[in-house]
Design a protein around this motif. Structure first.
Motif: not given
Length: 608
Positions: A426-433, A585-590, A558-563, A413-419
């Motif tokens: 902020w967004v938290n997401g899991l990166i798998d193998a 979207g920018d936080a997810t990009k991180e 959340y969808i709107a933030g990537l639209s 699990l990792f985090a991304g943020a856009d000030w």
């Protein structure tokens, strides 16, 4: 004394400013033949009623500090600016400067010689403001009674410097080019002109008008940053309101001549709104009969498929309603887009003939139509990410999971943020193998210290192991803005948060380097275009290889933030168009960039 006061009072009646500049103009001004060869005489906006609303923004108490107008060619663009300037010479006068594209000679000819000088001399209310010395009423400088009026071009070495202006009016704004020097980086001359009003903050007025061309030009950025208002008109048959457009597939795809021809007599209101004409206009030799096109062209109502003729337009325009299409804009920044359809003399048949002629030229011809007739910059869209494509990223079947739970896959699990100045996303997401990203949670906080405290509260239960909870290992935060404060927060976090910065290069991936004034804190620099390619094209649009997965109960915010993401042009010139409010979207990009740095497949300096 009283008689003297009465005599000079008309010269100082700017204290009693008319409520609507457009009404004052129609009641008091005449257009000289030099300014309006086709229709000299008393000014009237009867055929273009929408012009009244735009001109009313010149009122000193309108609340509008900037007005940006993207408008088709030959649509009284320069005339509106000239009328607004003449009104402010008398009401709420301040020093003003008119900028006519790059060329000072063009500005003197088109603004001063053909419009301002004839207009002032033809109207007593303006003529009485002229200086007594004719040498002070020149083409580049007019010493009017209540303030000087300067006329220049953006390419002039001295035209944009050394003066303070209450009003800056820029015409042909899209033609102003940024000519960078080899020395210090200078601001775009379009911005330098606007900066002349800094001493009048709160009282300034900036007018920008042009036919747009480049979607990256600061003029078009201003148009999109403003209220971006469009004039909706009622169908004369069903009464439904719509805006005149020329597009298909909800505007996601440019029309070609062949595609337009295939839609003739088969308009579908759910996906199509445009101009059609009789298929009989195609002659036996394959050429078009322009006379037949002109006689049969009509507009299809996008609501119910009603057929609209040119004779319907005047009545439709009289009942127009202006609608704000950028509700988050600063209300002091008004902006409008006015295609050619909003002038009755520009017929549907005339437009159709232009389209047939230009359509044979492929992109070059269609670009002229989009710029000159539709008041749009030409965008060669390579990738357009639709909202449904983002919704379709929701995990399904055995892999489905809910927000706040870690999905049933192995990973970290990792985090991304856009000030942001008001909110940090902020967004938290899991990166798998396999480098798939599974979004677990998202939200906003006020300020960096709140973000610092919040990360200690992040703890998520695994969907397949009740009672087993995990926390994010670390997070990336964009430091492109407010860098020093973000660096300080990252140090305070004990290197949980690590700063990143996107580069404007067109290829490459990422690089890590130490920050000199922040011992032990690395800065990860990545190519922003490649990061967006990875997230929006590969993961969301194509859903190839590495994927983005969302919980089944993902929310609309959340969808709107990537639209709205679009990649324009192709190859090395391709770029992602700037999108407002894409913070999620920018936080997810991180998190996507984290997947690069933690993967054995991607290393600094290498491409995948």
């Amino acid at each position: 004394m009283n008689r003297c006061a009465q005599a000079v009072a008309p010269l100082f009646d700017f204290s009693a400013t008319p409520d609507r500049p457009s009404v004052w103009m129609e009641e008091n001004l005449v257009l000289p033949a030099l300014m309006s060869p086709r229709s000299p005489g008393p000014l009237s906006f009867r055929t273009v009623p929408w012009a009244r609303e735009i001109l009313d923004q010149w009122h000193p108490e309108s609340g509008t500090r900037k007005c940006s107008v993207a408008i088709a060619v030959q649509m009284i663009k320069t005339t509106m600016m000239t009328l607004g300037m003449s009104y402010r010479m008398k009401y709420g006068p301040v020093p003003m400067m008119a900028v006519g594209g790059m060329s000072a000679d063009w500005a003197k000819r088109e603004i001063s010689k053909k419009r301002l000088h004839p207009l002032i001399k033809a109207n007593p209310l303006l003529r009485q403001l002229m200086p007594h010395d004719p040498h002070q009423f020149g083409l580049t400088e007019m010493m009017m009674a209540y303030g000087a009026v300067l006329v220049t071009g953006a390419g002039s070495d001295t035209g944009l410097s050394g003066s303070t202006q209450g009003i800056v009016a820029i015409d042909e704004a899209s033609k102003i080019k940024h000519q960078e020097s080899e020395g210090a980086q200078e601001a775009h001359p379009y911005r330098l002109a606007q900066d002349r009003t800094k001493d009048y903050v709160g009282q300034e007025f900036i007018w920008n008008s042009s036919t747009p061309n480049d979607p990256r030009h600061p003029f078009w950025e201003d148009v999109e940053d403003g209220t971006f208002e469009h004039f909706y008109v009622p169908c004369p048959h069903c009464g439904e309101y719509f805006k005149f457009e020329f597009e298909s597939l909800n505007g996601d795809k440019k029309l070609t001549a062949g595609e337009l021809e295939r839609t003739i007599e088969n308009a579908r209101p759910d996906i199509y709104r445009s101009i059609v004409w009789s298929p009989d206009a195609r002659l036996a030799d394959g050429l078009w009969s322009k006379q037949k096109i002109r006689e049969t062209a009509r507009y299809i109502c996008p609501k119910n498929g009603c057929e609209i003729k040119d004779s319907d337009k005047p009545g439709m325009l009289e009942k127009y309603e202006s609608k704000v299409e950028n509700p988050t804009a600063d209300p002091a920044h008004k902006s409008y887009r006015v295609p050619c359809f909003y002038k009755p003399s520009r017929t549907f048949g005339g437009f159709a003939i232009q389209f047939v002629d230009r359509g044979d030229l492929l992109n070059t011809g269609l670009q002229v139509i989009y710029n000159h007739e539709l008041a749009l910059p030409w965008e060669d869209i390579d990738v357009s990410v639709k909202d449904q494509e983002i919704w379709d990223c929701r995990a399904t079947g055995d892999l489905a999971y809910q927000r706040g739970f870690v999905p049933r896959v192995k990973g970290m699990l990792f985090a991304g943020a856009d000030w942001g100045q008001s909110m940090t996303h902020w967004v938290n997401g899991l990166i798998d193998a396999d480098e798939n990203i599974w979004i677990v949670d998202w939200g906003t906080v006020e300020g960096l210290q709140s973000l610092l405290r919040l990360r200690k509260e992040w703890e998520y239960e695994r969907a397949d192991k009740p009672g087993v909870k995990i926390r994010p290992r670390f997070g990336f935060i964009d430091s492109g803005d407010n860098a020093n404060e973000i660096y300080k927060m990252c140090q305070q976090s004990g290197r949980f948060w690590l700063p990143t910065k996107g580069s404007g290069a067109d290829s490459g991936e990422w690089h890590v380097s130490p920050l000199k004034n922040y011992p032990g804190l690395p800065l990860h620099t990545y190519v922003d275009k490649v990061a967006k390619d990875d997230l929006y094209d590969l993961r969301i649009h194509q859903k190839l290889d590495r994927r983005l997965y969302l919980p089944t109960n993902v929310t609309a915010d959340y969808i709107a933030g990537l639209s709205g993401q679009r990649r324009l042009d192709r190859g090395r010139t391709a770029y992602w168009k700037k999108v407002k409010h894409d913070h999620y979207g920018d936080a997810t990009k991180e998190i996507g960039v984290i997947s690069w740095t933690t993967s054995g497949r991607r290393r600094p300096g290498n491409s995948d």
